[in-house]
Motif scaffolding. Sequence first.
Motif, mmCIF file in Angstrom:
data_model
loop_
_atom_site.group_PDB
_atom_site.id
_atom_site.type_symbol
_atom_site.label_atom_id
_atom_site.label_comp_id
_atom_site.label_asym_id
_atom_site.label_seq_id
_atom_site.Cartn_x
_atom_site.Cartn_y
_atom_site.Cartn_z
ATOM 1 N N MET A 1 7.614 1.894 14.833
ATOM 2 C CA MET A 1 7.563 2.953 13.713
ATOM 3 C C MET A 1 6.650 2.690 12.287
ATOM 4 N N ASP A 2 5.852 3.540 11.636
ATOM 5 C CA ASP A 2 5.240 2.928 10.792
ATOM 6 C C ASP A 2 5.358 4.385 9.555
ATOM 7 N N ILE A 3 6.101 3.373 8.731
ATOM 8 C CA ILE A 3 6.371 4.049 7.135
ATOM 9 C C ILE A 3 5.017 5.063 6.244
ATOM 10 N N LYS A 4 5.072 4.995 6.175
ATOM 11 C CA LYS A 4 3.599 5.664 4.536
ATOM 12 C C LYS A 4 4.655 4.859 3.344
ATOM 13 N N ALA A 5 4.007 4.885 2.565
ATOM 14 C CA ALA A 5 4.862 4.768 0.973
ATOM 15 C C ALA A 5 4.114 4.887 -0.639
ATOM 16 N N GLY A 6 4.339 5.391 -1.138
ATOM 17 C CA GLY A 6 3.860 6.039 -2.480
ATOM 18 C C GLY A 6 4.282 5.566 -3.628
ATOM 19 N N ILE A 7 3.940 4.631 -4.389
ATOM 20 C CA ILE A 7 4.516 3.839 -5.014
ATOM 21 C C ILE A 7 3.936 5.240 -7.232
ATOM 22 N N ILE A 8 4.669 5.191 -7.352
ATOM 23 C CA ILE A 8 4.652 5.911 -8.574
ATOM 24 C C ILE A 8 4.207 4.727 -9.829
ATOM 25 N N GLY A 9 3.700 4.448 -11.044
ATOM 26 C CA GLY A 9 4.072 3.846 -12.049
ATOM 27 C C GLY A 9 3.746 1.981 -11.302
ATOM 28 N N CYS A 10 2.197 1.619 -12.128
ATOM 29 C CA CYS A 10 1.553 0.169 -11.358
ATOM 30 C C CYS A 10 1.360 -0.379 -12.566
ATOM 31 N N GLY A 11 2.602 -0.724 -13.162
ATOM 32 C CA GLY A 11 2.845 -1.526 -14.257
ATOM 33 C C GLY A 11 3.343 -3.016 -13.523
ATOM 34 N N SER A 12 4.053 -3.838 -14.184
ATOM 35 C CA SER A 12 4.351 -5.390 -12.996
ATOM 36 C C SER A 12 4.976 -5.309 -12.336
ATOM 37 N N ILE A 13 6.639 -4.475 -12.530
ATOM 38 C CA ILE A 13 7.419 -4.466 -11.136
ATOM 39 C C ILE A 13 6.389 -3.660 -9.677
ATOM 40 N N ALA A 14 5.761 -3.094 -10.674
ATOM 41 C CA ALA A 14 4.861 -2.449 -9.133
ATOM 42 C C ALA A 14 3.917 -3.592 -8.512
ATOM 43 N N LYS A 15 3.470 -4.501 -9.254
ATOM 44 C CA LYS A 15 2.220 -5.449 -9.305
ATOM 45 C C LYS A 15 3.619 -6.787 -8.327
ATOM 46 N N PHE A 16 4.531 -6.579 -8.605
ATOM 47 C CA PHE A 16 4.695 -8.087 -8.244
ATOM 48 C C PHE A 16 6.108 -8.196 -7.336
ATOM 49 N N ARG A 17 6.614 -6.901 -7.325
ATOM 50 C CA ARG A 17 8.027 -6.771 -6.520
ATOM 51 C C ARG A 17 7.706 -5.708 -6.006
ATOM 52 N N HIS A 18 7.298 -4.395 -6.014
ATOM 53 C CA HIS A 18 7.859 -3.517 -4.830
ATOM 54 C C HIS A 18 6.369 -3.217 -4.146
ATOM 55 N N ALA A 19 4.947 -3.052 -4.955
ATOM 56 C CA ALA A 19 3.971 -3.917 -3.571
ATOM 57 C C ALA A 19 3.990 -4.893 -2.673
ATOM 58 N N PRO A 20 3.826 -6.209 -3.090
ATOM 59 C CA PRO A 20 4.149 -7.338 -2.482
ATOM 60 C C PRO A 20 5.354 -6.691 -1.072
ATOM 61 N N GLU A 21 6.584 -7.048 -1.459
ATOM 62 C CA GLU A 21 7.695 -6.404 -0.167
ATOM 63 C C GLU A 21 7.549 -5.352 0.574
ATOM 64 N N TYR A 22 6.314 -4.531 -0.024
ATOM 65 C CA TYR A 22 6.087 -2.385 0.886
ATOM 66 C C TYR A 22 4.930 -3.584 1.716
ATOM 67 N N ARG A 23 4.087 -4.369 1.096
ATOM 68 C CA ARG A 23 2.999 -5.015 2.540
ATOM 69 C C ARG A 23 3.650 -6.017 3.474
ATOM 70 N N ALA A 24 4.878 -6.180 3.004
ATOM 71 C CA ALA A 24 5.079 -7.752 3.485
ATOM 72 C C ALA A 24 6.506 -7.355 4.479
ATOM 73 N N ASN A 25 6.610 -6.182 4.565
ATOM 74 C CA ASN A 25 7.627 -4.739 5.489
ATOM 75 C C ASN A 25 7.047 -4.318 6.628
ATOM 76 N N PRO A 26 7.111 -5.116 8.344
ATOM 77 C CA PRO A 26 6.588 -4.850 8.907
ATOM 78 C C PRO A 26 6.169 -2.880 9.388
ATOM 79 N N TYR A 27 7.439 -2.368 8.606
ATOM 80 C CA TYR A 27 7.694 -1.204 9.335
ATOM 81 C C TYR A 27 6.729 -0.117 7.985
ATOM 82 N N VAL A 28 6.468 -1.004 7.312
ATOM 83 C CA VAL A 28 5.423 -0.019 6.439
ATOM 84 C C VAL A 28 4.029 -0.200 6.752
ATOM 85 N N SER A 29 3.295 0.900 6.568
ATOM 86 C CA SER A 29 2.114 0.645 7.471
ATOM 87 C C SER A 29 1.015 0.877 6.352
#
Length: 344
Positions: A1-29
Amino acid sequence: MDIKAGIIGCGSIAKFRHAPEYRANPYVSEIVFYDRNLERAEELATLFGGSVAKSVDKLLADPEIEVISDCSSNENHHLFSTKALKSGKHVLCEKPISLTIEHANQVVDAQKESGRKLMVDHNQRFTRAHQKAKEIIENKELGNVLTFQTTFGHQGPEYWGVNKTNSTWFFKKDRSGFGVVGDLGIHKLDLIHYLLDDQIEQVSAFQAALDKVDENGEPIEVCDNVVCSLKTNQGRLGTASFSWTYYGQEDNSTIIYCEKGILKIYHNSTYQLEVFTKDGEQINYKLESIQTNDSQTNTGVIDAFIDCVRLDTEPIVSGQDALLSLKVILGVMEAAETNKVVTI
């Protein structure tokens, strides 16, 4: 299952938490980034191999995007999260869910109407030490909980934020709303609700801007320290302190005092959970170190969010949970401003 994710707001919380964790998740394409500062979105797209949306509307109009992380600043959460839910997206919203009850209700109502998932990033629920502590409390291994104390403090958002200066939006009343209480305090108030399976119903508090100054050298418009007393529905009593002026070492600890012993969480760097029983026994749990601003590890939030979308389960932190924590925050602010005990 490939899930495409969108992130609104590219500050520190996106850079250090959300984006790397989406990238590391096997279901997020794939990840699509939006920020009103286009360069910030482009930087994260380059860093994490994603793409950029030129507007929020374009991001939300993409039929392939299933999930959205709302990493905007506090005053915008209700706008973007509501819009994303109404666009048929599942939403992970940063905390606090909004700055007012009215706006929080808009997000919660949008979730109900859309039937999509809404999770709010009260990430303390996800640490293994907190989950183990909850299990011990639920099983009444130490009897009933009587009192508690909790604290969360570090040296301040200007050391963590994307621009690393005193001009951080966290210091602006119209954007941050609650200062250190909305940044750190809300995490611990949500944690007490979670650990005790109880709700805070009365608060008293003191707040101050003791040390922080803005980019003009003036004292900041919001509090950098808050100390409060709390009483729950079930009559448990506790204290909480939140600070942006713990210079030297972050403190993210909680102590739960029960009839037959004490639970100490994140007091000891070797043992994240320590149990001291009434009859002198000590049990140490080596679980995992808590995430700090200096030590970024996987929070488990994105994985839990993707799992609840993928497996159609209820999120660990619902909009309703976030609304309850917001009500306590508003109560703490009112108590500090009026010098009165406030009933939530």
